[in-house]
Design an enzyme around this catalytic site. Structure first.
Site, short mmCIF file in Angstrom:
data_model
loop_
_atom_site.label_atom_id
_atom_site.label_comp_id
_atom_site.label_asym_id
_atom_site.label_seq_id
_atom_site.Cartn_x
_atom_site.Cartn_y
_atom_site.Cartn_z
NE ARG A 128 -4.76 24.65 6.82
CZ ARG A 128 -3.51 25.08 6.94
NH1 ARG A 128 -3.23 26.07 7.76
NH2 ARG A 128 -2.54 24.49 6.27
CE LYS A 150 -26.60 19.91 2.51
NZ LYS A 150 -27.46 19.09 1.64
CD GLU A 192 -36.03 24.48 -2.72
OE1 GLU A 192 -36.19 23.73 -1.74
OE2 GLU A 192 -35.28 24.19 -3.69
CE LYS A 233 -31.58 24.46 4.58
NZ LYS A 233 -31.04 24.78 3.26
CD GLU A 243 -27.91 16.03 3.25
OE1 GLU A 243 -27.72 17.24 3.08
OE2 GLU A 243 -28.22 15.25 2.35
NE ARG A 247 -28.57 20.51 5.92
CZ ARG A 247 -27.68 21.48 6.13
NH1 ARG A 247 -26.92 21.42 7.22
NH2 ARG A 247 -27.54 22.47 5.30
CG ASN A 251 -31.64 16.23 -0.36
OD1 ASN A 251 -31.30 17.37 -0.67
ND2 ASN A 251 -30.84 15.41 0.33
CG HIS A 254 -33.83 19.05 -3.87
ND1 HIS A 254 -35.05 19.45 -3.38
CD2 HIS A 254 -33.07 20.18 -3.92
CE1 HIS A 254 -35.03 20.75 -3.12
NE2 HIS A 254 -33.84 21.22 -3.45
CG HIS A 258 -30.06 17.87 -8.01
ND1 HIS A 258 -29.38 17.48 -6.87
CD2 HIS A 258 -30.29 19.20 -7.88
CE1 HIS A 258 -29.22 18.54 -6.09
NE2 HIS A 258 -29.77 19.58 -6.67
CG HIS A 273 -32.66 24.57 -7.58
ND1 HIS A 273 -32.25 23.26 -7.70
CD2 HIS A 273 -33.00 24.73 -6.26
CE1 HIS A 273 -32.31 22.66 -6.52
NE2 HIS A 273 -32.76 23.53 -5.64
#
Lengths: 377, 377
Positions: A128, A150, A192, A233, A243, A247, A251, A254, A258, A273
């Site tokens: 955990r 993330k 980025e 960031k 998010e 936030r 994206n 993105h 994606h 990417h």
């Protein structure tokens, strides 16, 4: 250029991103400091890395730990996106558990975005939650994926659909390690950086236009650019850790990006990417222009800069053929940023004036994609 | 007896445990309320349950949702501990993603502890965290595992070694559903109630001694006992959400208990969790007596009560043969509660005076286990 520190301040947790040259040589001391260790306590570290990074840097890093009497368990996975899978995750977890590492021991993600996402996810779910440190080795990971907590792996239903929010104890970004990075990977990370300017920092974008060449060579300007990107960031993450709001601006480029990565089956020969994000950002600006939100000349300025550093900017820059517009739309709909039947996109009202558009009509996107595809057929 | 509510107040999140008869029939309205929904928003629910619970109650629950125009995706897994595995987790996740549930949709864990742990873990890692509601159907789950946000699956290296802390939006505990629970399962849950008394509530233990029979029959006393148990656990969790301190007290009987569960390979024909905890609590008290912390007569009193309700209390009550003391010790050392080479146990200085003992000597435990095993050989 000396070492600089960007601090991420969250509600319950505060940690440093340490940025500078030759940090690998100081990693052991830094990690002892970050874990707030007494000398009497013998921490064990699992170093998760990929075959590429392992062949270049693992021995150096391990020697450093051995010298400081820290026991390490190296775990080397295949390089590439395919390691963000359930089976690799399970292998990594098994190795950490079989080495009997405990909650107070530490997982280090030593690699690019894939390693950070995979290692962070493993650290977050073993017992955990174990201690976790990021040592990003690509520009993309240093300025983006290692910052903000993330973690995740991919599913056959889409990218990063399985993961957690999990913050590290610290991030150690060695800027010299980027000298071993292929130019194409450096460019992808640079995309980025450009994104941060386009979101809400027009001055930073203009600074990048002026200093790109310096940043690509290993000058103090590179460290400066990384520090400014991390600070940007960190600020967004501090305001919106999970998010639920702004936030999502990160994206930008993105959703289209994606889509293109999925359409090219994550084949790095065709698209990586940051390249997908570069093309995605141009598409987001062109789509904003089509909705009369911006002057098309703005897109030209951005495209010019991305091209100048060697990034792809158009669908035709992607080798091979792309699926039709309907198929691309279906890929967007499965993206996790979709809420019910309304599409959410990051659009813009000007240079550095991006915003979250929540009710974008699927028909408008479809017809935009049809136009774009028509041009390359 | 009307419905009662216990509120869990955490730093960032607050939620209700709703306890009472016939709550299944109100579940749809309750869930709409907990998710704070506007009627216009069509939430989709994944109901994770096992074959046993599905055959008894799934249809009733689904009808209730259908009546309230809530779309449900039932996901039925095999009954039993073996479903807390990587492969079942992956199947559950695939089903939720293939049904295209989103972050704002909800996972319901409708079953006992296994389902709560598995369903909660899935909810916590899909799209980095979906809405989650617990509908515990066993006494054990209602008073213990559904309260406090621990989720997880097992590894071949031990139980619950992979998981997260993840709090639900609410817990709905229907006390009538316990009437379909086998007596042996009810008893096993009761063992955890006794544990709460033994940790730090001697009055509650005395109340249980007096009212056990009423609690076993479906009287208002049962609801009262569940409410008091949940309140107790809620208080501990509120003070120590991530088990960095006193929450470890809840492991009373569990270090020995997990050892026995592993030694009997989680074979429910031989031992189920609550039974292992019952024997484990007696062992913890006997071990405390051996260290001169308590009078042996206290163990006799507790053992008498556990026997009175039909729970096992001694190693000889476990069908089949147990491994030798050295093997049992090795199982304890792999338990996640172990910190470096010192063993941590929950011991006691009297009725309801448990404490965390961090420096227990492995030799003392080994010799204690040898004595206990000698008696049954």
């Amino acid at each position: 250029m000396q070492t600089k520190t960007v601090t991420i301040k969250l509600d319950k947790h505060c940690y440093d991103i340490i940025i500078g040259p030759n940090l690998i040589a100081q990693a052991a001391l830094q990690i002892k400091h970050s874990l707030q260790q007494k000398d009497s306590h013998q921490t064990r570290l699992a170093i998760i890395t990929d075959t590429n990074v392992a062949s270049l840097h693992l021995e150096t890093l391990q020697k450093e730990f051995t010298k400081n009497k820290i026991h390490t368990v190296p775990i080397v996975v295949e390089t590439g996106e395919q390691s963000k899978s359930f089976s690799t995750l399970q292998n990594v977890i098994d190795k950490i558990l079989s080495a009997r590492l405990e909650r107070g021991d530490c997982v280090i993600a030593f690699g690019g975005g894939v390693i950070g996402d995979l290692g962070g996810f493993a650290a977050s779910i073993i017992r955990r939650g174990m201690n976790f440190i990021q040592m990003p080795t690509t520009l993309l990971a240093q300025i983006d994926s290692s910052v903000g907590g993330k973690t995740g792996i991919n599913s056959k239903y889409g990218k990063n659909l399985i993961g957690t929010f999990y913050q590290p104890q610290c991030v150690i970004a060695d800027t010299c390690i980027l000298d071993t990075l292929p130019l194409r990977e450096f460019r992808a990370g640079y995309a980025e950086m450009v994104k941060y300017g386009l979101i809400n920092q027009p001055d930073f974008f203009a600074w990048l236009e002026k200093n790109a060449q310096e940043i690509f060579s290993n000058s103090p300007m590179r460290t400066e650019a990384i520090v400014r990107s991390c600070q940007f960031k960190a600020d967004i993450v501090a305001r919106d850790e999970y998010e639920t709001g702004e936030r999502a601006l990160l994206n930008l480029g993105h959703t289209f990006g994606h889509m293109l990565e999925t359409a090219t089956t994550y084949d790095s020969n065709r698209l990586i990417h940051g390249e997908a994000v570069a093309i995605g950002m141009i598409l987001a600006h062109q789509f904003s222009a089509q909705l009369n939100l911006i002057n098309p000349a703005l897109t030209d300025r951005i495209e010019k800069h991305l091209k100048a550093v060697g990034l792809p900017t158009q669908l035709k820059d992607i080798p091979g053929t792309l699926p039709d517009a309907e198929t691309l739309m279906a890929l967007i709909s499965q993206d996790k940023k979709v809420s019910q039947d309304n599409l959410t996109f990051i659009l813009t009202r000007g240079l550095g004036q991006s915003f979250i558009a929540k009710n974008v009509s699927p028909d408008a996107v479809l017809s935009f994609l049809e136009q774009k595809l028509a041009k390359i057929r």
